[in-house]
Design an enzyme around this catalytic site. Sequence first.
Site, PDB file in Angstrom:
ATOM      1  N   ARG A   1      -0.225  -4.136   5.854  1.00 36.76           N
ATOM      2  CA  ARG A   1      -0.024  -4.397   7.764  1.00 36.76           C
ATOM      3  C   ARG A   1      -1.673  -5.164   8.080  1.00 36.76           C
ATOM      4  NH1 ARG A   1       3.536  -0.624  10.979  1.00 36.76           N
ATOM      5  NH2 ARG A   1       3.894   0.944   9.191  1.00 36.76           N
TER       6      ARG A   1
ATOM      7  N   SER B   1       9.649  -1.070   4.939  1.00 32.40           N
ATOM      8  CA  SER B   1      10.174   0.245   5.400  1.00 32.40           C
ATOM      9  C   SER B   1      10.129   1.033   5.387  1.00 32.40           C
ATOM     10  CB  SER B   1      11.832  -0.476   5.291  1.00 32.40           C
ATOM     11  OG  SER B   1      13.208  -0.791   5.920  1.00 32.40           O
TER      12      SER B   1
ATOM     13  N   SER C   1       0.672  -1.253   0.060  1.00 36.93           N
ATOM     14  CA  SER C   1       0.328  -0.125  -0.502  1.00 36.93           C
ATOM     15  C   SER C   1       0.734   1.052  -0.179  1.00 36.93           C
ATOM     16  CB  SER C   1      -0.975  -0.429   1.065  1.00 36.93           C
ATOM     17  OG  SER C   1      -0.025  -0.194   2.516  1.00 36.93           O
TER      18      SER C   1
ATOM     19  N   LYS D   1      18.510   1.809   6.606  1.00 41.29           N
ATOM     20  CA  LYS D   1      18.810   1.121   5.256  1.00 41.29           C
ATOM     21  C   LYS D   1      19.598   0.604   5.193  1.00 41.29           C
ATOM     22  CE  LYS D   1      16.347   1.384   2.643  1.00 41.29           C
ATOM     23  NZ  LYS D   1      14.723   0.280   2.547  1.00 41.29           N
TER      24      LYS D   1
ATOM     25  N   TYR E   1      17.371   6.618   9.516  1.00 43.27           N
ATOM     26  CA  TYR E   1      17.155   6.341   8.616  1.00 43.27           C
ATOM     27  C   TYR E   1      17.805   5.709   7.249  1.00 43.27           C
ATOM     28  CZ  TYR E   1      14.261   5.794   3.911  1.00 43.27           C
ATOM     29  OH  TYR E   1      14.567   5.530   2.889  1.00 43.27           O
TER      30      TYR E   1
END
Length: 350
Positions: free
Chosen positions: A39, A89, A16, A169, A165
């Site tokens: 989810r 993620s 999504s 990654k 962040y």
Amino acid sequence: MTKIDPAAPVLVTGGSGYVASWVVRYLLEDGRTVRATVRDPKKLKGLEHLHALAAEHPGRLTLHRAELMEPNSYTEPMVGCELVIHTASPFLLGKVKNPQKQLVDPALEGTRNVLASANEVGSVKRVVLTSSVVAICGDNVDMVGKDQFTEDDWNTTSTLDHQPYPFSKTVAEREAWKIVKGQDRWDLVTIHPGLVVGPSLTAASKSGTFRTMGSFTDFSLATGAPALQMGVVDVRDVARAHIAAGYTPQAHGRYITNAETMSMLDISRALRARFGWRPAFPLIEAPKPLIKLAAPVAGLTRKFVELNVGYPLKFDNSRTVKDLGIDFRPGAESVGDHFQQMIDDGIVRG
Ligand code: NAP
């Protein structure tokens, strides 16, 4: 060389999301059958665009519940899939209260869980993982002494406290390369976009993209933008790169998926050229000491400003152009299309 059967279903994790929604749409338009994990497939808001795509392509899009932090969550929807596109993620910018829990755990544990499922499910032949240019370069100052970043470079400077962040990654991608080496049934291809911009199929995404582009509407840059360079790429090109990475037998390794580098002022100029002058579009760059002083108010650290503002940045996208056949849209067009969507959605005045 990995040949994926076009008739086999494809699993897209985080289906999504901003980027994944375009991947799902293009896969369906290409005639593929898609399993998208979300989810909460029963939630009433945020999945409307996927329900609309499912109605447009009867029998070819199904939604499956999966959670990155739950082991085995991805196993059942993966059964029968040869290709897995793992995009899920969290992409959170600014001040994050608990970076370990909100960023690193879902990125790293999530990658472990998705790849453990790939190890279990015998049909899987290739995993395409959405990484980022931030797994290649941590701070713009890391360019010093280089002409440009290539796929050979790794972010070695981000930590939980500084650039969490990018750190999330980087550790997730490193783990993926470690896990793939433990077997020889499936291979791994990683996609490394710069800041992804362009029209969104969903208004529900919490992607950091919207925070960055929102700064051209909320007057936070009105008195001057930081001299901050960033990689910029269109969401439609990023989606096409994921699909090409999946179905091109000889695709391998890491792919920088970035159209060009733009400064905040370049973005402002592109927006002014298309939409005329608006008070929220900066006309000048503010001096670095001023940006540093105001950094905490903008959710940035002074260290971030010190190591990123005022430095050039360049990424070599030639592997993606050559191997994946991507003809990148110019950044000005993509940021303009993004802003147009904000007008169409009523977020800003037309
Ligand atoms: P997004 O719209 O927020 O998509 C992230 C997706 O991950 C959402 O579908 C989200 O599900 C899912 N997710 C987050 N935490 C999860 C969890 N604990 N369990 C299951 N699913 C979870 O952001 P995006 O920009 O499309 O990002 C997609 C990917 O592209 C990410 O890997 C990001 O790092 C990467 N990327 C993005 C950019 C960019 O500029 N946008 C640049 C480079 C790389 P919910 O919808 O339920 O929250």
